[in-house]
Structure formats: structure tokens, C-alpha cells
Design a protein around this motif. Structure first.
Motif, PDB file in Angstrom:
ATOM      1  N   UNK A 412       0.855  -1.188   0.000  1.00 27.86           N
ATOM      2  CA  UNK A 412       0.000   0.000   0.000  1.00 27.86           C
ATOM      3  C   UNK A 412       0.893   1.240   0.000  1.00 27.86           C
ATOM      4  N   UNK A 413       0.367   2.357  -0.528  1.00 27.90           N
ATOM      5  CA  UNK A 413       1.137   3.603  -0.588  1.00 27.90           C
ATOM      6  C   UNK A 413       0.254   4.769  -0.163  1.00 27.90           C
ATOM      7  N   UNK A 414       0.768   5.613   0.722  1.00 30.75           N
ATOM      8  CA  UNK A 414       0.049   6.833   1.080  1.00 30.75           C
ATOM      9  C   UNK A 414       0.690   8.003   0.355  1.00 30.75           C
ATOM     10  N   UNK A 415      -0.095   8.713  -0.439  1.00 31.54           N
ATOM     11  CA  UNK A 415       0.352   9.941  -1.083  1.00 31.54           C
ATOM     12  C   UNK A 415      -0.112  11.110  -0.224  1.00 31.54           C
ATOM     13  N   UNK A 416       0.840  11.914   0.231  1.00 33.82           N
ATOM     14  CA  UNK A 416       0.526  13.050   1.109  1.00 33.82           C
ATOM     15  C   UNK A 416       0.938  14.325   0.388  1.00 33.82           C
ATOM     16  N   UNK A 417      -0.037  15.064  -0.137  1.00 33.63           N
ATOM     17  CA  UNK A 417       0.228  16.258  -0.920  1.00 33.63           C
ATOM     18  C   UNK A 417      -0.292  17.477  -0.177  1.00 33.63           C
ATOM     19  N   UNK A 418       0.653  18.268   0.343  1.00 31.55           N
ATOM     20  CA  UNK A 418       0.285  19.467   1.078  1.00 31.55           C
ATOM     21  C   UNK A 418      -0.420  19.178   2.383  1.00 31.55           C
ATOM     22  N   UNK A 419      -0.342  17.953   2.856  1.00 29.43           N
ATOM     23  CA  UNK A 419      -1.019  17.528   4.087  1.00 29.43           C
ATOM     24  C   UNK A 419      -0.078  16.626   4.875  1.00 29.43           C
ATOM     25  N   UNK A 420      -0.038  16.812   6.175  1.00 26.55           N
ATOM     26  CA  UNK A 420       0.866  16.023   7.006  1.00 26.55           C
ATOM     27  C   UNK A 420       0.428  14.565   7.050  1.00 26.55           C
ATOM     28  N   UNK A 421       1.390  13.667   6.843  1.00 25.69           N
ATOM     29  CA  UNK A 421       1.102  12.229   6.896  1.00 25.69           C
ATOM     30  C   UNK A 421       1.241  11.737   8.322  1.00 25.69           C
ATOM     31  N   UNK A 430       5.195   5.771   2.057  1.00 29.48           N
ATOM     32  CA  UNK A 430       4.688   7.141   2.069  1.00 29.48           C
ATOM     33  C   UNK A 430       5.438   7.977   1.033  1.00 29.48           C
ATOM     34  N   UNK A 431       4.682   8.705   0.225  1.00 32.79           N
ATOM     35  CA  UNK A 431       5.242   9.648  -0.748  1.00 32.79           C
ATOM     36  C   UNK A 431       4.702  11.026  -0.398  1.00 32.79           C
ATOM     37  N   UNK A 432       5.604  11.972  -0.129  1.00 32.83           N
ATOM     38  CA  UNK A 432       5.208  13.328   0.250  1.00 32.83           C
ATOM     39  C   UNK A 432       5.522  14.300  -0.859  1.00 32.83           C
ATOM     40  N   UNK A 439      -3.674  16.328 -11.049  1.00 29.75           N
ATOM     41  CA  UNK A 439      -4.644  15.231 -10.961  1.00 29.75           C
ATOM     42  C   UNK A 439      -5.163  15.017  -9.543  1.00 29.75           C
ATOM     43  N   UNK A 440      -4.341  15.303  -8.531  1.00 29.14           N
ATOM     44  CA  UNK A 440      -4.726  14.993  -7.156  1.00 29.14           C
ATOM     45  C   UNK A 440      -5.191  16.208  -6.356  1.00 29.14           C
ATOM     46  N   UNK A 441      -4.557  17.333  -6.565  1.00 36.31           N
ATOM     47  CA  UNK A 441      -4.865  18.480  -5.731  1.00 36.31           C
ATOM     48  C   UNK A 441      -4.169  18.375  -4.384  1.00 36.31           C
ATOM     49  N   UNK A 442      -4.928  18.566  -3.310  1.00 33.50           N
ATOM     50  CA  UNK A 442      -4.391  18.539  -1.949  1.00 33.50           C
ATOM     51  C   UNK A 442      -5.086  17.451  -1.149  1.00 33.50           C
ATOM     52  N   UNK A 443      -4.311  16.756  -0.293  1.00 27.87           N
ATOM     53  CA  UNK A 443      -4.928  15.765   0.581  1.00 27.87           C
ATOM     54  C   UNK A 443      -4.098  14.517   0.745  1.00 27.87           C
ATOM     55  N   UNK A 453      -7.239   4.184  -5.532  1.00 30.33           N
ATOM     56  CA  UNK A 453      -7.298   4.896  -4.252  1.00 30.33           C
ATOM     57  C   UNK A 453      -8.376   4.242  -3.392  1.00 30.33           C
ATOM     58  N   UNK A 454      -7.966   3.707  -2.249  1.00 32.20           N
ATOM     59  CA  UNK A 454      -8.918   3.071  -1.355  1.00 32.20           C
ATOM     60  C   UNK A 454      -9.561   4.049  -0.391  1.00 32.20           C
ATOM     61  N   UNK A 455      -8.750   4.965   0.118  1.00 33.65           N
ATOM     62  CA  UNK A 455      -9.217   5.953   1.105  1.00 33.65           C
ATOM     63  C   UNK A 455      -8.633   7.306   0.721  1.00 33.65           C
ATOM     64  N   UNK A 456      -9.413   8.366   0.888  1.00 33.45           N
ATOM     65  CA  UNK A 456      -8.917   9.715   0.627  1.00 33.45           C
ATOM     66  C   UNK A 456      -9.492  10.672   1.657  1.00 33.45           C
ATOM     67  N   UNK A 457      -8.670  11.636   2.076  1.00 34.34           N
ATOM     68  CA  UNK A 457      -9.130  12.594   3.069  1.00 34.34           C
ATOM     69  C   UNK A 457      -8.351  13.884   3.026  1.00 34.34           C
ATOM     70  N   UNK A 458      -8.983  14.945   3.543  1.00 34.05           N
ATOM     71  CA  UNK A 458      -8.297  16.217   3.678  1.00 34.05           C
ATOM     72  C   UNK A 458      -7.381  16.243   4.883  1.00 34.05           C
ATOM     73  N   UNK A 459      -7.694  15.389   5.882  1.00 36.39           N
ATOM     74  CA  UNK A 459      -6.839  15.181   7.049  1.00 36.39           C
ATOM     75  C   UNK A 459      -6.756  13.668   7.268  1.00 36.39           C
ATOM     76  N   UNK A 460      -6.026  13.264   8.270  1.00 35.10           N
ATOM     77  CA  UNK A 460      -5.846  11.830   8.534  1.00 35.10           C
ATOM     78  C   UNK A 460      -6.985  11.224   9.347  1.00 35.10           C
ATOM     79  N   UNK A 461      -7.987  12.024   9.695  1.00 33.75           N
ATOM     80  CA  UNK A 461      -9.104  11.504  10.472  1.00 33.75           C
ATOM     81  C   UNK A 461      -9.798  10.365   9.725  1.00 33.75           C
ATOM     82  N   UNK A 462      -9.893   9.214  10.370  1.00 37.25           N
ATOM     83  CA  UNK A 462     -10.534   8.057   9.763  1.00 37.25           C
ATOM     84  C   UNK A 462      -9.579   7.095   9.096  1.00 37.25           C
TER      85      UNK A 462
END
Length: 473
Positions: A412-421, A430-432, A439-443, A453-462
Motif C-alpha cells: 500500500x502507498x500513502x500519497x501526502x500532498x500538502x497535508x501532514x502524513x 509514504x510519498x510526500x 490530478x490529485x490536488x491537496x490531501x 485509491x482506497x481511502x482519501x481525506x483532507x486530514x488523517x481523520x478516519x
């Protein structure tokens, strides 16, 4: 005396071999069994769509696929022995527009026999194995295992069985799972791999039916990376097709300017009636259906082999997660949930292309397919204008790193764009990068092992709860 493995895969076609590769790289003890004495020898499924190219890159075979294949030639329409018009086999502009976010923007041609040779070599490289001459004659399953019996040799006991044994699947029929569908075209079709003298390899040669309708359609395509041509010819309903060298010579001479002796060799030949059918279920207990065992396409749309390999890609990571990574067995229920609707959609496209109702273009490259409605998908943002949970994760470059290089592999890979992982298990890469990303924007975007993409969020909540639900430790 019986052998015990994690998974038995029945059928060494593109589906079974791709699944074998995915399981082998995940450390799953699997065996692919094939009733024939060797790999399929024909060109049948020769078109590889951009999304499948991405899958094959992840499986480690892209370099050979590129080296031993080639691009689609321009169609050349003939009439009365003369070239009268050119014909594009697909809408290049539409395909390229639909391929944004991918390194691949045109379909690629590789004869099926060669694709299988490449996949077989990769499977052996990873320590996997194929047992040829192993015809399944029966099986039983209980709450823990599936026991498979063969015409010769010892039986095999496995945790799971995957039927990738084609449109006439013995496994599916024995399970009593029906196929719902239709005859796409009642007229039988000849397909043959031939050697031809006196015909250029720069074009896909198309010979339309004669005006009186007595002589049917024929097309002759140079098979990239080989000296062969694929000859396809349509016949009136009820015709008994002669698959011999003499029979094929007569067809070519009657429908084109070629003389019989220009066909110097027939390397493989078959006939079929185009149909579209979907299995009523993709699973029965510990047994799964994949590829042609689950869905049968007209070859016109170039979707059958591609949809089949992606079945394997979807099922492979889920079997690996359950058998090796401690994921709950309920994860396997999402295979049918996700793949059956996709197969139904692609069957409609294949049939539409065959009937001239849909053109080869954005609809056929398979890059826009996804799982937004899946129970594995969680989108926690209220306002989304870019990639959302369930979508295929687009390629791109972040801080000089190609995203697909980071995604490649069984993790699995977490892409963290403009948001703290947040802190994550070591099994999640993790890719920051800064935001907004193309294509992704922020999140935050948690990408599954199969590139969606299995999960997406503006913050890490959830996010922690999602990881726990999937058994990611």
C-alpha cells in the motif's frame, strides 16, 4: 498422496499466469495447473490496452512486452486488388486524451502466445510453477480447503481455487454457475496465424464483403514482433469452416488479390461464434472464477484479455492479504463486488464495437474504470474536484520521483500532498509532496496494491480505522 498449497490456479492462459506472478511475489504458495501439454500457441488476444500496460509494468514484464510487440498499423482498405482508402483502427486523439495521467497512450500489439511466454518466464523467475498435462476431473470443498483431483497424478489440497480455465470452464460448469448472455453475431469467424508472401507489413489489410454478399469480410493483420499475419474471415451462418492450409488458401484467394500459394504456412487456426456472456456469480465458497471462465467477449473490442488480466490483479492482492498479511477473509468478498460490474460494462463495450455502435477510443483503454461504489472505498472529503477514492491513481512526478515507481510492488502507498502524513505501519510506503499536485490536488490518498485509491481525506481523520478494517499492520 496429495500435495498441499495455498492456492490452485486452473489454467495457464494470461489470467492464470498473471495471477501466479502476483501470488508468487507476495510469497503465496500457489501452483498453476494446465490440462494442455504446453502454452496456448495462437495469437487470439493480441491487443494490450494502456491500463493493462500499467499492470504489466507492475508485474515486472513491461520491458519484454515493449521489446517484443509493436504499435497498431494503419488499416488499408482494398477493393478489386487496389488500395482505395486508409482506416484508423482507433481514434488516436480520443485515446491520448483519455490517457492523461498514464505513461501509455496507445494500445500495444503482442500476440497472445508471446504474452503468455513472457508471463510464464516471469513466473518461473519468481519461483512459481506451472504443471502441464494436469486435467481437472473433479473437486470438493469444505470450510477449510478445496481438494482437486486430476486425470493423472496426485490430488492437490488448497486453501483456495481459482478457475481461469476459459470460456468452457470445467470448474464453472461443475459448480453449476450459469452464464447469462447473447450471441453477438451468428456468423462464424475463422482466425488463423499464417505466413504470407507478397503482402506488406506496414498495414492492417481489410477486404470488405463483395457487393453481392456471397464473399464475406476478411482482414489480415501483421503480428508485431513476428513474421506472422493474423487472418480473420467471416462466413455465413451454418458454414463449416475448413481450417486446413488448402481451406485457408481458398478463402484468401477468393476474397483478395492474393493467390493461393501466397499463403505459405498455417501456424495455428480456429473458428468461433462471437458471443458475450457473464457468469451469474464469480465465487462459490473457496472457489473463484476469473478471466474467460467469468466473462466471454467478442474479440472486436480488444477487451477480453485485458479485463481478464485485471481480474487477476484484483484478486491477487486480496488473496495475498488474507493468506500472508492477516487481512480478514471477508476481503475476498469484494472480488466479485468489484469485478463483476466492470466485466459487465466491458462486455457491453466489446459488443458495441463488434456491431459498429461504439468506436475504439476512450471507452476501450480502461483507464477510467474504478471502484467508487465498492465497500472498500472511503472518500471522507465533502468537496472533491480531482481524483477521488475508488479511482485509478494517476501517474505523475513528485519531487523528481515518478509516482508509479513508488507505487510499484505489492504494498500500500500513502500519497501526502500538502497535508501532514500520520505515523503508519512499516508496510505502507509514504510519498510526500507539495500541493496542489496535478490530478490529485491537496490531501491524503491511500493507494491499494492494485493502483486504486482506497481511502482519501483532507486530514488523517478516519485513516487509522480504515487500516484496521483492512488488517494493515
Amino acid at each position: 498422496m496429495s500435495e498441499t498449497v495455498d492456492v490452485v490456479v486452473v489454467g495457464a492462459g494470461p489470467t492464470g499466469l498473471a495471477l501466479g506472478i502476483d501470488l508468487a511475489r507476495r510469497g503465496v504458495d500457489a501452483v498453476v495447473v494446465e490440462k494442455a501439454d504446453g502454452l496456448f500457441p495462437g495469437s487470439r488476444g493480441k491487443g494490450i490496452q494502456p491500463r493493462t500496460m500499467e499492470v504489466l509494468e507492475d508485474l515486472g514484464v513491461l520491458d519484454e512486452i515493449l521489446a517484443l510487440g509493436g504499435s497498431y498499423p494503419t488499416g488499408m482498405i482494398w477493393q478489386d486488388g487496389k488500395r482505395v482508402a486508409e482506416h484508423k483502427m482507433f481514434d488516436e486523439d480520443e485515446v491520448k486524451a483519455a490517457s492523461a495521467g498514464s505513461a501509455f497512450n496507445v494500445p500495444w500489439m503482442v500476440p497472445q502466445w508471446r504474452t503468455q511466454e513472457i508471463l510464464f518466464g516471469r513466473l518461473e523467475e519468481l519461483g512459481g510453477r506451472v504443471e502441464f498435462g494436469r486435467e481437472v476431473v473433479g473437486f470438493e470443498q469444505d470450510e477449510e480447503t478445496v481438494t482437486v483431483r486430476f486425470a493423472s497424478g496426485p490430488e492437490v489440497r488448497a486453501r483456495y481455487l481459482v478457475a481461469a480455465d476459459g470460456g468452457r470452464s470445467v470448474i464453472r460448469r461443475t459448480l453449476g454457475i450459469g452464464m447469462t448472455g447473447e450471441t453477438v453475431d451468428p456468423d462464424p469467424i475463422l482466425v488463423a496465424d499464417v505466413r504470407i508472401d507478397g503482402l506488406d507489413r506496414d498495414n492492417w489489410h481489410v477486404f470488405p464483403p463483395s457487393g453481392d454478399g456471397e464473399v464475406g469480410y476478411m482482414a489480415i493483420c501483421p503480428l508485431a514482433g513476428t513474421e506472422d499475419f493474423q487472418l480473420v474471415a467471416q462466413f455465413p451462418e451454418g458454414t463449416a469452416i475448413d481450417l486446413s492450409l488448402d481451406g485457408i488458401r481458398k478463402v484468401a484467394a477468393a476474397r483478395s488479390h492474393l493467390s493461393p500459394e501466397d499463403i505459405t504456412e498455417v501456424r495455428w487456426a480456429s473458428d468461433f461464434r462471437p458471443r458475450a456472456a457473464l457468469a451469474d456469480s464469480f465465487r462459490s465458497g473457496r472457489i473463484f472464477l476469473a478471466g474467460d471462465a467469468a466473462h466471454v467477449h467478442s474479440p472486436a473490442g480488444g477487451q477480453g484479455l485485458n479485463t481478464s488480466i485485471q481480474d487477476a490483479y484484483n484478486l491477487g492482492w486480496k488473496l495475498g492479504a488474507v493468506l500472508r498479511d492477516g487481512a480478514p477473509a471477508s476481503l475476498l468478498s469484494t472480488y466479485e463486488e468489484e469485478r463483476r460490474p466492470i466485466a459487465a460494462q466491458m462486455l457491453g463495450i466489446s459488443t458495441g464495437v463488434h456491431r459498429g455502435e461504439i468506436k475504439r477510443g476512450a471507452a476501450t483503454v480502461q483507464l477510467g474504470l474504478g471502484y467508487r461504489e465498492s465497500s472498500l472505498t472511503e472518500e471522507t472529503r465533502a468537496d472533491v474536484s480531482d481524483v477521488r477514492a475508488g479511482d485509478r491513481a494517476p501517474d505523475g512526478t513528485v519531487e523528481g520521483v515518478r509516482l508509479f515507481d513508488a507505487l510499484r510492488g505489492p504494498h500500500w502507498t500513502l500519497l501526502a500532498f500538502g497535508t501532514e502524513a500520520p505515523e503508519l505501519p512499516e508496510s505502507v510506503r509514504v510519498v510526500r509532496g507539495p500541493a496542489p499536485q496535478e490530478s490529485y490536488g491537496t490531501g491524503l490518498f491511500l493507494v491499494r496494491p492494485d493502483g486504486y485509491v482506497g481511502w482519501a481525506g483532507g486530514t488523517s481523520t478516519g485513516l487509522a480505522g480504515y487500516l484496521t478494517r483492512l488488517g494493515i499492520r
